[in-house]
Enzyme design. Structure first.
Site, PDB file in Angstrom:
ATOM      1  N   LYS A 112       0.823  -1.206   0.000  1.00 61.01           N
ATOM      2  CA  LYS A 112       0.000   0.000   0.000  1.00 61.01           C
ATOM      3  C   LYS A 112       0.858   1.256   0.000  1.00 61.01           C
ATOM      4  O   LYS A 112       0.517   2.247  -0.650  1.00 61.01           O
ATOM      5  CB  LYS A 112      -0.943  -0.011   1.203  1.00 61.01           C
ATOM      6  CG  LYS A 112      -2.009  -1.093   1.116  1.00 61.01           C
ATOM      7  CD  LYS A 112      -2.921  -1.081   2.325  1.00 61.01           C
ATOM      8  CE  LYS A 112      -3.996  -2.158   2.207  1.00 61.01           C
ATOM      9  NZ  LYS A 112      -4.889  -2.166   3.383  1.00 61.01           N
ATOM     10  N   LYS A 197      -5.710 -10.150  -5.734  1.00 58.50           N
ATOM     11  CA  LYS A 197      -6.912 -10.410  -4.948  1.00 58.50           C
ATOM     12  C   LYS A 197      -8.077  -9.565  -5.454  1.00 58.50           C
ATOM     13  O   LYS A 197      -7.887  -8.451  -5.934  1.00 58.50           O
ATOM     14  CB  LYS A 197      -6.629 -10.076  -3.475  1.00 58.50           C
ATOM     15  CG  LYS A 197      -7.773 -10.404  -2.525  1.00 58.50           C
ATOM     16  CD  LYS A 197      -7.427 -10.033  -1.096  1.00 58.50           C
ATOM     17  CE  LYS A 197      -7.440  -8.529  -0.905  1.00 58.50           C
ATOM     18  NZ  LYS A 197      -7.416  -8.147   0.534  1.00 58.50           N
ATOM     19  N   LYS A 200     -11.834  -4.885  -2.431  1.00 58.54           N
ATOM     20  CA  LYS A 200     -12.926  -3.916  -2.419  1.00 58.54           C
ATOM     21  C   LYS A 200     -12.447  -2.485  -2.503  1.00 58.54           C
ATOM     22  O   LYS A 200     -13.234  -1.571  -2.754  1.00 58.54           O
ATOM     23  CB  LYS A 200     -13.772  -4.084  -1.153  1.00 58.54           C
ATOM     24  CG  LYS A 200     -13.040  -3.794   0.158  1.00 58.54           C
ATOM     25  CD  LYS A 200     -13.960  -4.016   1.338  1.00 58.54           C
ATOM     26  CE  LYS A 200     -13.250  -3.762   2.653  1.00 58.54           C
ATOM     27  NZ  LYS A 200     -12.126  -4.677   2.899  1.00 58.54           N
TER      28      LYS A 200
END
Length: 341
Positions: A112, A197, A200
């Site tokens: 991230k 992955k 969301k």
């Protein structure tokens, strides 16, 4: 009774991966076999640049979807993280036990932080330290088991390490938790990028099936899923990840085994059609119940209010004990202050 804790982060619309990898098991098994708490971990959504109104909106949606997937507030505790102060109270104490090296080794932090830098943004300190807050979420409740996807297992291991270290240094205070993972579809992958992955946090994406997608949208996304070279339908996670992802999704939806299901198909098209219909049927009751809950917002608000009260009562004794153990003075009771006056 075993105590279970897990949560969802309101950084985006919840996906099929969230449901098959965690939420369905919470409703079908975990809430019934244990003293279970399920939480919208909204404080974790503040670690990156965000729209405050969107975080509030997604938090309400996540809470409604937790209930829509089958969590029963008469059986388990459903609440919002920021409504229980003990999470933040314990997080700082655990930061005083954690090390800088541990934080920087976290895989999700590396990924991230790299994305933030690529976008030209700055990396918030909270992105580095949020695994400690996650540990506090878990340890505050004397949690035995944390049902999570494989990508979160490292964070549960950190919670274990911090619990053991704290107990050794300051006296036994915390239960040492363990992660549990569902056997199939623990990590649903992006339909367009099967090496990634189904997350969301992505704002848009044809490879992401959201829980509230309309049936025709689901079908379109699945039928356009990336497969692999070749024509034979076989289950090979390493060599043919796109096909394996579809077979794992089908297995999770129907209760079969990926390798066994592969033998029933002689074309990718037939497999995709069955996967699409299986996903539509799995999500149908969730979407129906979510519509009902949206029509009765007072019910959801009441569940969250009662859940926070129950969670607070469970967490406070452990957090107070941690404060005493690490050397902090207990607050002076109001009765003593009033007597002194």
């Amino acid at each position: 009774m075993t105590r279970v804790f897990s949560g969802v982060k309101p950084t985006g619309h919840l996906t099929l991966g969230n449901y098959l990898g965690a939420m369905r098991q919470w409703a079908a098994e975990d809430q019934h076999r244990s003293d279970a708490l399920f939480c919208v971990v909204d404080l974790h959504a503040l670690t990156v640049d965000h729209d405050p109104a969107r975080v509030r909106r997604l938090s309400r949606q996540a809470a409604s979807l937790l209930l829509a997937t089958g969590l029963d507030p008469e059986v388990c505790t459903v609440f919002v993280q920021s409504h229980v102060d003990e999470h933040a109270r314990l997080s700082y104490v655990l930061e005083c036990v954690a090390t800088d090296g541990e934080m920087r080794r976290m895989i999700q932090y590396k990924e991230k932080a790299a994305r933030e830098r690529e976008r030209g943004g700055s990396v918030r300190l909270s992105l580095l330290t949020y695994p400690v807050l996650m540990a506090a979420d878990i340890l505050a409740y004397g949690t035995d088991e944390v049902p999570v996807g494989h990508d979160q297992t490292q964070h549960v291991e950190l919670a274990r390490d911090l619990a053991v270290r704290f107990n050794q240094r300051y006296g036994h205070t915390f239960v040492v938790p363990r992660a549990t993972n569902p056997p199939v579809a623990a990590r649903v992958m992006n339909l367009q990028e099967p090496a990634s992955k189904m997350g969301k946090s992505d704002d848009v994406g044809p490879g992401i099936v959201y829980l509230l997608d309309e049936p025709d949208v689901v079908r379109k996304k699945v039928m356009r899923a990336v497969t692999d070279s070749g024509r034979e339908v076989v289950y090979d996670r390493e060599g043919r990840p796109g096909l394996a992802n579809l077979l794992e999704i089908l297995a999770a939806c129907t209760g079969g085994e990926p390798a066994g299901l592969a033998g029933a198909y002689d074309s990718y098209g037939a497999l995709k059609k069955d996967v699409a219909e299986a996903v539509v049927e799995v999500l149908r009751p969730v979407r129906k119940r979510h519509r009902e809950l949206c029509a009765d917002p007072g019910y959801v608000e009441g569940v969250l209010r009662d859940g926070a009260e129950k969670a607070r009562a469970m967490a406070r004794p452990t957090v107070d004990a941690a404060y005493r153990a690490i050397g902090l003075l207990p607050p002076v009771p109001d009765t003593v202050v009033n007597a002194a006056r």
